[in-house]
Write an enzyme that holds these catalytic residues in place. Structure first.
Site, PDB file in Angstrom:
ATOM      1  N   THR A  36       0.787  -1.242   0.111  1.00  0.00           N
ATOM      2  CA  THR A  36       0.080   0.132   0.106  1.00  0.00           C
ATOM      3  C   THR A  36       0.582   1.242  -0.111  1.00  0.00           C
ATOM      4  OG1 THR A  36       0.146  -0.117   2.289  1.00  0.00           O
ATOM      5  CG2 THR A  36      -1.695  -1.164   1.410  1.00  0.00           C
TER       6      THR A  36
ATOM      7  N   HIS B  58       6.970  27.599   3.137  1.00  0.00           N
ATOM      8  CA  HIS B  58       7.024  26.147   3.220  1.00  0.00           C
ATOM      9  C   HIS B  58       8.469  25.904   3.888  1.00  0.00           C
ATOM     10  CE1 HIS B  58       3.476  26.183   0.862  1.00  0.00           C
ATOM     11  NE2 HIS B  58       4.198  26.592  -0.233  1.00  0.00           N
TER      12      HIS B  58
HETATM   13  C1  RB5 Z   1       2.774  -7.045   2.941  1.00  0.00           C
HETATM   14  O1  RB5 Z   1       1.855  -8.087   2.800  1.00  0.00           O
HETATM   15  C2  RB5 Z   1       2.068  -5.578   3.266  1.00  0.00           C
HETATM   16  O2  RB5 Z   1       1.580  -5.737   4.534  1.00  0.00           O
HETATM   17  C3  RB5 Z   1       3.145  -4.436   2.867  1.00  0.00           C
HETATM   18  O3  RB5 Z   1       3.611  -4.814   1.865  1.00  0.00           O
HETATM   19  C4  RB5 Z   1       2.443  -3.238   3.047  1.00  0.00           C
HETATM   20  O4  RB5 Z   1       1.442  -3.048   2.513  1.00  0.00           O
HETATM   21  C5  RB5 Z   1       2.464  -2.488   4.511  1.00  0.00           C
HETATM   22  O5  RB5 Z   1       2.030  -1.555   4.697  1.00  0.00           O
END
Ligand code: RB5
Length: 151
Positions: free
Chosen positions: A67, A133
């Site tokens: 993510t 900034h």
């Molecule tokens: C791995 O499965 C996942 O948790 C990692 O890549 C990330 O998304 C964590 O923030």
């Protein structure tokens, strides 16, 4: 530009494609792993990218995980790192203009390789605006040093 790049297993394919794409654009890209799809821990790779930037071995860094959230949390623990989790070219542009982000974080499970490169290209091409900034970044540095950001 000298760029450090790293990811966990969840983003390794995107990381490899991005590394190759940025090299093809003429950037000097140091790949700090991971190198395969076996499960690894994202803080290790985010730290490597963050330290490469904080220690001056790279001008900017790119850290990915599934993510981008974990990579950004971890990279921001390295003193001197301003890691920004960006989801599109606009957030990437603003993270450079207003926040002087020195590590770009993205989610390899959220974007296809073309989108990752599009975000990274805008981020790498955008300068910091400075001015008001810079004062805010100075306050962030106070926080990092254990002081308050409040006057
Ligand atoms: C791995 O499965 C996942 O948790 C990692 O890549 C990330 O998304 C964590 O923030």
């Amino acid at each position: 530009m000298r760029i450090a790049i790293g990811s966990d297993h969840a983003a390794v394919r995107g990381k490899d494609r991005l590394r190759d794409g940025l090299r093809a654009l003429g950037h000097q890209v140091e790949d700090l792993g991971t190198d395969g799809e076996g499960p690894v821990d994202y803080p290790v790779y985010a730290e490597r990218v963050g330290r490469a930037v904080a220690e001056g071995r790279a001008e900017l860094g790119i850290a990915l995980c599934g993510t981008g959230i974990g990579a950004s949390i971890a990279a921001n623990k390295v003193r001197g790192v301003r890691a920004a989790l960006c989801h599109d070219p606009h957030t990437a542009e603003m993270s450079r203009r207003h926040n002087d982000a020195n590590v770009l974080c993205m989610g390899g499970r959220l974007h296809d390789p073309e989108a990752l490169e599009a975000i990274a290209r805008v981020w790498l091409a955008t300068p910091f605006e400075g001015g008001r900034h810079q004062r805010r970044l100075d306050l962030i540095r106070h926080l990092e040093e254990g002081d308050s950001a409040q006057a």
